[in-house]
Design an enzyme around this catalytic site. Structure first.
Site, mmCIF file in Angstrom:
data_model
loop_
_atom_site.group_PDB
_atom_site.id
_atom_site.type_symbol
_atom_site.label_atom_id
_atom_site.label_comp_id
_atom_site.label_asym_id
_atom_site.label_seq_id
_atom_site.Cartn_x
_atom_site.Cartn_y
_atom_site.Cartn_z
ATOM 1 N N ASP A 45 0.838 -1.200 0.000
ATOM 2 C CA ASP A 45 0.000 0.000 0.000
ATOM 3 C C ASP A 45 0.879 1.259 0.000
ATOM 4 O O ASP A 45 0.381 2.371 -0.087
ATOM 5 C CB ASP A 45 -1.030 -0.005 1.142
ATOM 6 C CG ASP A 45 -0.401 -0.075 2.519
ATOM 7 O OD1 ASP A 45 0.838 -0.132 2.618
ATOM 8 O OD2 ASP A 45 -1.161 -0.067 3.517
ATOM 9 N N SER A 46 2.219 1.061 0.019
ATOM 10 C CA SER A 46 3.132 2.188 -0.221
ATOM 11 C C SER A 46 2.857 2.796 -1.595
ATOM 12 O O SER A 46 3.305 3.909 -1.883
ATOM 13 C CB SER A 46 4.593 1.723 -0.132
ATOM 14 O OG SER A 46 4.816 0.596 -0.953
ATOM 15 N N ASP A 84 -1.053 -6.205 -0.425
ATOM 16 C CA ASP A 84 -1.320 -5.580 0.870
ATOM 17 C C ASP A 84 -2.818 -5.375 1.067
ATOM 18 O O ASP A 84 -3.514 -4.972 0.128
ATOM 19 C CB ASP A 84 -0.654 -4.191 0.896
ATOM 20 C CG ASP A 84 0.335 -4.061 2.031
ATOM 21 O OD1 ASP A 84 0.296 -4.871 2.968
ATOM 22 O OD2 ASP A 84 1.174 -3.134 1.955
ATOM 23 N N LYS A 114 -1.038 -9.475 2.807
ATOM 24 C CA LYS A 114 -0.294 -9.005 3.984
ATOM 25 C C LYS A 114 -1.198 -8.056 4.756
ATOM 26 O O LYS A 114 -1.909 -7.244 4.144
ATOM 27 C CB LYS A 114 0.997 -8.278 3.569
ATOM 28 C CG LYS A 114 1.721 -7.638 4.752
ATOM 29 C CD LYS A 114 3.113 -7.172 4.401
ATOM 30 C CE LYS A 114 3.182 -5.809 3.759
ATOM 31 N NZ LYS A 114 2.627 -4.697 4.562
ATOM 32 N N GLU A 116 -1.380 -5.641 8.630
ATOM 33 C CA GLU A 116 -0.598 -5.078 9.736
ATOM 34 C C GLU A 116 -1.232 -5.445 11.080
ATOM 35 O O GLU A 116 -2.452 -5.503 11.194
ATOM 36 C CB GLU A 116 -0.538 -3.545 9.597
ATOM 37 C CG GLU A 116 0.140 -3.110 8.312
ATOM 38 C CD GLU A 116 0.250 -1.590 8.177
ATOM 39 O OE1 GLU A 116 -0.152 -0.843 9.098
ATOM 40 O OE2 GLU A 116 0.764 -1.143 7.129
ATOM 41 N N GLU A 183 9.260 -3.875 10.508
ATOM 42 C CA GLU A 183 9.619 -2.568 9.935
ATOM 43 C C GLU A 183 10.093 -1.606 11.024
ATOM 44 O O GLU A 183 9.403 -1.392 12.042
ATOM 45 C CB GLU A 183 8.394 -1.973 9.202
ATOM 46 C CG GLU A 183 8.692 -0.596 8.595
ATOM 47 C CD GLU A 183 7.707 -0.145 7.540
ATOM 48 O OE1 GLU A 183 6.787 -0.910 7.174
ATOM 49 O OE2 GLU A 183 7.867 1.009 7.070
HETATM 50 O O1 KIV Z 1 3.550 -1.074 1.569
HETATM 51 C C1 KIV Z 1 4.724 -1.459 1.590
HETATM 52 O O2 KIV Z 1 5.512 -1.227 0.660
HETATM 53 C C2 KIV Z 1 5.169 -2.194 2.761
HETATM 54 C C3 KIV Z 1 6.637 -2.450 2.903
HETATM 55 C C4 KIV Z 1 7.353 -1.217 3.240
HETATM 56 C C5 KIV Z 1 6.907 -3.546 3.850
HETATM 57 O O3 KIV Z 1 4.375 -2.557 3.571
#
Ligand code: KIV
Length: 280
Positions: A45-46, A84, A114, A116, A183
């Site tokens: 989600d970056s 994510d 993924k 959190e 992280e």
């Molecule tokens: O969203 C992302 O890119 C991440 C990584 C920084 C682990 O969660």
């Protein structure tokens, strides 16, 4: 060609074989990183910051992740694709969370998701895993909670916070997660977690002792000059400068009449030219 299985990661940990994960958000970047040998790609989600220009990951939606994951899947054949789960796609309601995770596999083609969080999301992780959805955990500086942390600060620095993080990692392992991202935590804490759980840890700003590492594609390639990535990012190239130089050369050649050349142009046969000339 069959994709790698998420079970490979445990095998690599058992053998002491370190591995690299990287983010990708579209077809060409996914192709490039797979061609370079990356075994596991995160559609993080970056993308909210590096692709969509938001300040945080909070505005990213399920539809954004589905859209980008589809492109990454189309660009790859072998890599494990982890999508994510964006903010509010799993926090409010467990049924909705499982359905959203399923959507990332069924509609977008991801191999795994993924999310959190630690002990409080462990029951949810268990439900997803029992539904056939491989889950990667994410602990430490979890960006979706940036507003609660009050900024991008190193996590797990006090004895209580470090002990909680170790317990959270164990809870994710017990719930069936196949790996966990750590992280921005102190390197010695990441080392302790890595030694105490049997699933692989994947570090970003968590030192060299994690089983794997993850980096953001745009940080690794040095694409931006306006947002300075955190200390944990390493630029292996300066593509921002390379891209600007190439575009400047293009502008210069267009303005000076040097582009396009005959090699970039299409001819017309003489008889058609003749007819047009006679027709006035
Ligand atoms: O969203 C992302 O890119 C991440 C990584 C920084 C682990 O969660």
């Amino acid at each position: 060609m069959a994709r790698l299985s998420v079970h490979k990661l445990r095998e690599w940990k058992a053998k002491g074989q370190r591995f690299a994960m990287i983010t990708a958000y579209d077809y060409p970047s996914a192709r490039l990183v797979e061609q370079a040998g990356i075994p596991i790609i995160l559609v993080g989600d970056s993308l909210g910051s590096v692709i969509l220009g938001y300040e945080t990951t909070v505005p990213v939606t399920m539809d954004d992740i589905v859209y980008h994951t589809r492109a990454v899947v189309r660009g790859t054949q072998k890599a494990i694709i982890v999508a994510d789960m964006p903010f509010m796609s799993y926090q409010a309601n467990a049924d909705e969370a499982v359905r959203n995770a399923g959507r990332l596999l069924q509609e977008a083609g991801a191999t795994a998701v993924k999310l959190e969080g630690g002990s409080h999301v462990a029951p949810l992780v268990r439900r997803m895993v029992d539904s056939g959805i491989p889950v990667m955990g994410h602990l430490g500086l979890t960006p979706q909670s940036v507003n609660q942390f009050g900024g991008h600060k190193v996590q797990g620095k006090t004895p209580a916070a470090a002990a909680k993080l170790i317990n959270d990692a164990r809870a994710l392992e017990e719930a069936g997660a196949f790996a966990v991202v750590l992280e921005t935590i102190p390197a010695p804490l990441a080392n302790m977690v890595t030694e105490r759980i049997s699933i692989p840890t994947i570090g970003i700003g968590a030192g060299v002792d994690c089983d794997g590492q993850v980096q953001v594609f745009h940080d690794l390639l040095g694409i931006y000059d306006d947002c300075r990535p955190m200390k944990h990012a390493k630029a292996y190239a300066n593509l921002g400068a390379t891209i600007r130089d190439a575009v400047r050369s293009y502008i210069g050649e267009v303005e000076g009449g040097a582009f396009p050349t005959p090699a970039h142009s299409f001819e017309m046969d003489e008889s058609t030219m003749g007819e047009l000339t006679h027709a006035g």
